[in-house]
Motif scaffolding. Sequence first.
Motif, short mmCIF file in Angstrom:
data_model
loop_
_atom_site.label_atom_id
_atom_site.label_comp_id
_atom_site.label_asym_id
_atom_site.label_seq_id
_atom_site.Cartn_x
_atom_site.Cartn_y
_atom_site.Cartn_z
N ALA A 9 -4.40 -0.61 6.93
CA ALA A 9 -3.70 -1.53 7.84
C ALA A 9 -2.32 -0.93 8.06
O ALA A 9 -1.63 -0.57 7.10
CB ALA A 9 -3.59 -2.92 7.23
N ASN A 10 -1.94 -0.78 9.31
CA ASN A 10 -0.64 -0.21 9.66
C ASN A 10 -0.41 1.16 9.00
O ASN A 10 0.69 1.46 8.54
CB ASN A 10 0.49 -1.17 9.28
CG ASN A 10 0.35 -2.51 9.95
OD1 ASN A 10 -0.04 -2.59 11.12
ND2 ASN A 10 0.63 -3.58 9.24
N GLY A 11 -1.47 1.96 8.92
CA GLY A 11 -1.36 3.30 8.37
C GLY A 11 -1.30 3.40 6.86
O GLY A 11 -1.12 4.48 6.32
N LYS A 12 -1.46 2.28 6.16
CA LYS A 12 -1.41 2.27 4.69
C LYS A 12 -2.73 1.73 4.14
O LYS A 12 -3.30 0.79 4.68
CB LYS A 12 -0.26 1.37 4.18
CG LYS A 12 1.09 1.71 4.73
CD LYS A 12 1.68 2.87 4.00
CE LYS A 12 3.10 3.11 4.52
NZ LYS A 12 3.81 4.08 3.79
N MET A 13 -3.18 2.30 3.04
CA MET A 13 -4.46 1.89 2.45
C MET A 13 -4.30 0.60 1.65
O MET A 13 -3.45 0.51 0.77
CB MET A 13 -5.01 3.00 1.56
CG MET A 13 -6.44 2.76 1.16
SD MET A 13 -7.24 4.22 0.47
CE MET A 13 -6.88 3.98 -1.24
N PHE A 14 -5.14 -0.38 1.98
CA PHE A 14 -5.11 -1.66 1.26
C PHE A 14 -6.39 -1.91 0.47
O PHE A 14 -6.43 -2.79 -0.39
CB PHE A 14 -4.85 -2.83 2.21
CG PHE A 14 -6.00 -3.16 3.11
CD1 PHE A 14 -6.97 -4.07 2.73
CD2 PHE A 14 -6.14 -2.55 4.35
CE1 PHE A 14 -8.04 -4.36 3.55
CE2 PHE A 14 -7.19 -2.84 5.18
CZ PHE A 14 -8.16 -3.74 4.79
N ALA A 15 -7.46 -1.14 0.76
CA ALA A 15 -8.73 -1.35 0.07
C ALA A 15 -9.43 -0.02 -0.15
O ALA A 15 -9.23 0.94 0.59
CB ALA A 15 -9.62 -2.28 0.87
N LEU A 16 -10.25 0.00 -1.19
CA LEU A 16 -11.01 1.18 -1.57
C LEU A 16 -12.41 0.71 -1.97
O LEU A 16 -12.54 -0.26 -2.71
CB LEU A 16 -10.33 1.87 -2.75
CG LEU A 16 -11.10 2.93 -3.51
CD1 LEU A 16 -11.28 4.18 -2.65
CD2 LEU A 16 -10.37 3.30 -4.80
N LYS A 71 -8.72 -14.24 2.13
CA LYS A 71 -7.43 -14.54 1.50
C LYS A 71 -6.98 -13.39 0.59
O LYS A 71 -5.81 -13.01 0.60
CB LYS A 71 -7.52 -15.83 0.68
CG LYS A 71 -7.64 -17.08 1.53
CD LYS A 71 -7.80 -18.31 0.68
CE LYS A 71 -8.05 -19.53 1.54
NZ LYS A 71 -8.29 -20.74 0.72
N TRP A 72 -7.89 -12.84 -0.18
CA TRP A 72 -7.55 -11.73 -1.08
C TRP A 72 -7.13 -10.50 -0.28
O TRP A 72 -6.20 -9.80 -0.66
CB TRP A 72 -8.73 -11.41 -1.99
CG TRP A 72 -8.88 -12.36 -3.15
CD1 TRP A 72 -8.99 -13.73 -3.09
CD2 TRP A 72 -8.95 -12.03 -4.53
NE1 TRP A 72 -9.12 -14.25 -4.35
CE2 TRP A 72 -9.11 -13.24 -5.26
CE3 TRP A 72 -8.92 -10.84 -5.23
CZ2 TRP A 72 -9.20 -13.28 -6.63
CZ3 TRP A 72 -9.02 -10.87 -6.61
CH2 TRP A 72 -9.16 -12.08 -7.31
N ILE A 73 -7.82 -10.24 0.83
CA ILE A 73 -7.46 -9.09 1.67
C ILE A 73 -6.08 -9.30 2.28
O ILE A 73 -5.26 -8.38 2.32
CB ILE A 73 -8.54 -8.85 2.75
CG1 ILE A 73 -9.80 -8.28 2.10
CG2 ILE A 73 -8.02 -7.92 3.85
CD1 ILE A 73 -10.99 -8.17 3.03
N ALA A 74 -5.81 -10.52 2.75
CA ALA A 74 -4.49 -10.81 3.33
C ALA A 74 -3.39 -10.58 2.30
O ALA A 74 -2.33 -10.02 2.61
CB ALA A 74 -4.45 -12.25 3.85
N LYS A 75 -3.63 -10.99 1.05
CA LYS A 75 -2.64 -10.76 0.00
C LYS A 75 -2.45 -9.27 -0.26
O LYS A 75 -1.33 -8.81 -0.49
CB LYS A 75 -3.06 -11.45 -1.31
CG LYS A 75 -2.82 -12.94 -1.32
CD LYS A 75 -3.17 -13.48 -2.71
CE LYS A 75 -2.84 -14.93 -2.85
NZ LYS A 75 -3.13 -15.41 -4.23
N ALA A 76 -3.53 -8.51 -0.23
CA ALA A 76 -3.44 -7.06 -0.46
C ALA A 76 -2.62 -6.40 0.64
O ALA A 76 -1.79 -5.53 0.37
CB ALA A 76 -4.84 -6.45 -0.52
#
Length: 113
Positions: A9-16, A71-76
């Motif tokens: 998201a926005n060029g940064k990794m939030f999930a793997l 919700k968990w993804i939004a927090k990440a």
Amino acid sequence: MFGGHGYYANGKMFALVREKSLYLKAGSGNVADFLLTGQLPYIHQCFGEYFPTNFYSVPLNVVEDEAQLTKWIAKAIRQLEQAEKTAKASVTLDSRQKKTATIRSAVPNPLFF
């Protein structure tokens, strides 16, 4: 990334996703959610060394519940924004300390005269 698939998201990794497990970015705003459910960080192995990351596994019950997972993804993703603000503040602080150190070193010490 880390031998898995990264989501950005926005060029940064939030999930793997690696080995059928989902890991999300953790920080001060959401790490308690992971720890309270007994989740552990992803440990990256490279050249025989082990490195814990700030990506934590997501409980299966959260993965299976779309509303909770959202919700968990939004927090990440918010952790990405928080980490960016912290990094900017750190750079600003570092530059201020360097300027202060330069100014202080230019002031003569009256005890030596």
